[in-house]
Design a protein around this motif. Sequence first.
Motif, PDB file in Angstrom:
ATOM      1  N   ARG A 201      -7.895   2.156 -13.364  1.00 18.80           N
ATOM      2  CA  ARG A 201      -6.715   1.774 -14.154  1.00 18.80           C
ATOM      3  C   ARG A 201      -6.740   0.277 -14.490  1.00 18.80           C
ATOM      4  N   GLY A 202      -7.951  -0.260 -14.616  1.00 20.45           N
ATOM      5  CA  GLY A 202      -8.095  -1.645 -15.080  1.00 20.45           C
ATOM      6  C   GLY A 202      -8.388  -2.634 -13.971  1.00 20.45           C
ATOM      7  N   GLY A 203      -8.005  -2.298 -12.746  1.00 14.57           N
ATOM      8  CA  GLY A 203      -8.395  -3.115 -11.598  1.00 14.57           C
ATOM      9  C   GLY A 203      -7.564  -4.368 -11.356  1.00 14.57           C
ATOM     10  N   HIS A 204      -6.520  -4.583 -12.154  1.00 11.17           N
ATOM     11  CA  HIS A 204      -5.738  -5.811 -11.977  1.00 11.17           C
ATOM     12  C   HIS A 204      -4.560  -5.562 -11.021  1.00 11.17           C
ATOM     13  N   VAL A 205      -4.452  -6.395 -10.010  1.00 11.13           N
ATOM     14  CA  VAL A 205      -3.356  -6.274  -9.042  1.00 11.13           C
ATOM     15  C   VAL A 205      -2.523  -7.552  -9.085  1.00 11.13           C
ATOM     16  N   VAL A 206      -1.212  -7.380  -9.049  1.00 10.13           N
ATOM     17  CA  VAL A 206      -0.303  -8.531  -8.973  1.00 10.13           C
ATOM     18  C   VAL A 206       0.342  -8.523  -7.592  1.00 10.13           C
ATOM     19  N   LEU A 207       0.293  -9.667  -6.930  1.00  6.18           N
ATOM     20  CA  LEU A 207       0.967  -9.809  -5.639  1.00  6.18           C
ATOM     21  C   LEU A 207       2.061 -10.855  -5.815  1.00  6.18           C
ATOM     22  N   VAL A 208       3.303 -10.411  -5.735  1.00  7.48           N
ATOM     23  CA  VAL A 208       4.431 -11.339  -5.889  1.00  7.48           C
ATOM     24  C   VAL A 208       4.770 -11.836  -4.482  1.00  7.48           C
ATOM     25  N   ARG A 306       7.464  -8.547 -18.142  1.00  7.32           N
ATOM     26  CA  ARG A 306       7.384  -7.078 -18.170  1.00  7.32           C
ATOM     27  C   ARG A 306       5.984  -6.641 -18.620  1.00  7.32           C
ATOM     28  N   ALA A 307       5.481  -7.306 -19.649  1.00  3.92           N
ATOM     29  CA  ALA A 307       4.154  -6.953 -20.170  1.00  3.92           C
ATOM     30  C   ALA A 307       3.089  -7.238 -19.114  1.00  3.92           C
ATOM     31  N   GLU A 308       3.274  -8.332 -18.393  1.00  8.19           N
ATOM     32  CA  GLU A 308       2.290  -8.667 -17.354  1.00  8.19           C
ATOM     33  C   GLU A 308       2.280  -7.598 -16.262  1.00  8.19           C
ATOM     34  N   PHE A 309       3.439  -7.193 -15.795  1.00  7.04           N
ATOM     35  CA  PHE A 309       3.500  -6.149 -14.764  1.00  7.04           C
ATOM     36  C   PHE A 309       2.975  -4.826 -15.324  1.00  7.04           C
ATOM     37  N   ALA A 310       3.251  -4.576 -16.595  1.00  8.10           N
ATOM     38  CA  ALA A 310       2.810  -3.309 -17.214  1.00  8.10           C
ATOM     39  C   ALA A 310       1.287  -3.225 -17.260  1.00  8.10           C
ATOM     40  N   SER A 311       0.641  -4.385 -17.332  1.00 11.22           N
ATOM     41  CA  SER A 311      -0.819  -4.384 -17.456  1.00 11.22           C
ATOM     42  C   SER A 311      -1.510  -4.246 -16.092  1.00 11.22           C
ATOM     43  N   PHE A 345      10.782  -0.030 -13.720  1.00 10.20           N
ATOM     44  CA  PHE A 345       9.665  -0.975 -13.577  1.00 10.20           C
ATOM     45  C   PHE A 345       8.467  -0.459 -14.370  1.00 10.20           C
ATOM     46  N   PRO A 346       7.774  -1.350 -15.098  1.00 15.25           N
ATOM     47  CA  PRO A 346       6.807  -0.875 -16.091  1.00 15.25           C
ATOM     48  C   PRO A 346       5.443  -0.454 -15.560  1.00 15.25           C
ATOM     49  N   GLY A 347       5.273  -0.303 -14.261  1.00 10.53           N
ATOM     50  CA  GLY A 347       3.981   0.128 -13.727  1.00 10.53           C
ATOM     51  C   GLY A 347       4.120   0.493 -12.268  1.00 10.53           C
ATOM     52  N   PRO A 348       3.012   0.933 -11.643  1.00  8.46           N
ATOM     53  CA  PRO A 348       3.064   1.251 -10.213  1.00  8.46           C
ATOM     54  C   PRO A 348       3.515   0.034  -9.409  1.00  8.46           C
ATOM     55  N   VAL A 349       4.401   0.280  -8.450  1.00 12.85           N
ATOM     56  CA  VAL A 349       5.004  -0.851  -7.740  1.00 12.85           C
ATOM     57  C   VAL A 349       5.153  -0.521  -6.260  1.00 12.85           C
ATOM     58  N   ALA A 350       4.895  -1.533  -5.424  1.00 13.65           N
ATOM     59  CA  ALA A 350       5.068  -1.381  -3.974  1.00 13.65           C
ATOM     60  C   ALA A 350       5.935  -2.514  -3.467  1.00 13.65           C
ATOM     61  N   ALA A 351       6.631  -2.260  -2.365  1.00 16.69           N
ATOM     62  CA  ALA A 351       7.441  -3.304  -1.721  1.00 16.69           C
ATOM     63  C   ALA A 351       7.100  -3.349  -0.238  1.00 16.69           C
ATOM     64  N   LEU A 352       6.835  -4.546   0.262  1.00 17.37           N
ATOM     65  CA  LEU A 352       6.574  -4.778   1.688  1.00 17.37           C
ATOM     66  C   LEU A 352       7.637  -5.755   2.152  1.00 17.37           C
TER      67      LEU A 352
END
Length: 391
Positions: A201-208, A306-311, A345-352
């Motif tokens: 799915r593109g391989g990009h992960v965002v860690l907030v 939003r676009a960044e999280f969607a990607s 939320f515009p993509g798969p999302v996790a909360a820790l």
Amino acid sequence: MVSSEPGTFAYDVWHKRHPALFQRLKEALPYGPARRDALDALLEETLSGTLTPLPSDADEASLWNGPWDRGHYGKGWTEAPFLWAESYFYRRLRGATGYAYDGAGSGGTAGDRAWRGVDPFAPFKEAELVGSAVEGQLAALDTLEEALVDERTDALLLGALWGNRADLGFLITAAESEGDRPLVADDRDALRALLRTTEERGGHVVLVADNAGRELIPDLLLAAHLLDSGRASTLALHVKPHPYYVSDAVTSDVLAALRRIAAAPGAAGRAGHRLWAALEEGRLEIRTAAFSCAPLTYDAMPEALRAEFASAALTVFKGDLNYRRLVGDRHWAPTTPFADVTAYFPGPVAALRTLKSDVAVGLDAATVTALDGSGEAWRTNGAHALIHVRD
Ligand SMILES: O=P(O)(O)OC[C@@]1(O)O[C@H](CO)[C@@H](O)[C@@H]1O
């Protein structure tokens, strides 16, 4: 959620946590009389005064008087929604300490640039990186060298999760809780499964990210593992653009943590050097969005974010405040599904997140009954933690 009701968590933040915080700030840096007076005046104002807007020439005025204005100016500080007012409190604190410019008309110190950009929380954050707790976190990586990828993922997720207990704002008035307990919601299997498919799915992960120091160290070790194992081909680490909620990480905190990791012996040191290289190559990127310090929930995020999280193949939110902003800062029934409240939320999302405020969702009924029956302040005492995922 508002903070005007005695006995509530939010009320205690204003009446116990903030006064203690001001005391510590005045001890940690040699602010002169004008800044000390500004701090005293701000504390007094938040307890008995009303919310006033920033002068139009102040830093961030275009945001606070524009898209972030929700009509609360003129209300008492504790009558506005807790989330909005506390976020504005940190903006005003940046002004009182001189980190931010408060506008030409805002008093004797406004023209003085000497303290501009000086992080008022830096002494607390820096102290964390020299402690023995961090040494232990770094040494623990050696024990994972032979582990399978999923085992490493699991261990590093738990490290990053419990690292969230090291939140200096929270620890001002709370005792550090002992020992890790079973998670109150545990979507680790689903999260690991999702991470196995990020590449397709593109391989990009965002860690907030959330806090600096003892939370950021395990977050960076997790990031290193995701990049090394191919769970992420690129990773964006979002940190705050400004000092916020005491220990929230800013870019300089990432660099300090990275230097600390790279200086460690063994596996951690090697991971630190790989992270350094990943930054140079652009596989790892540090990002700051103004919205990360917004007084609003994530459903109001601007289009670019939003676009960044969607990607992203996955976005992971760390910490309690991010959780409140992600699911909505409300008295939800704790059995409300996480998937429902994050459907926007515009993509798969996790909360820790470790539990340090009244908000809770995604728990099963039996867990809620057991927690309620325990007699402890399980929502706010920081002793419990959860991992949620929504694909
Ligand atoms: O986001 P973090 O660092 O995990 O926690 C932030 C926090 O300490 O501050 C807020 C109240 O001031 C609450 O959300 C929580 O108690």
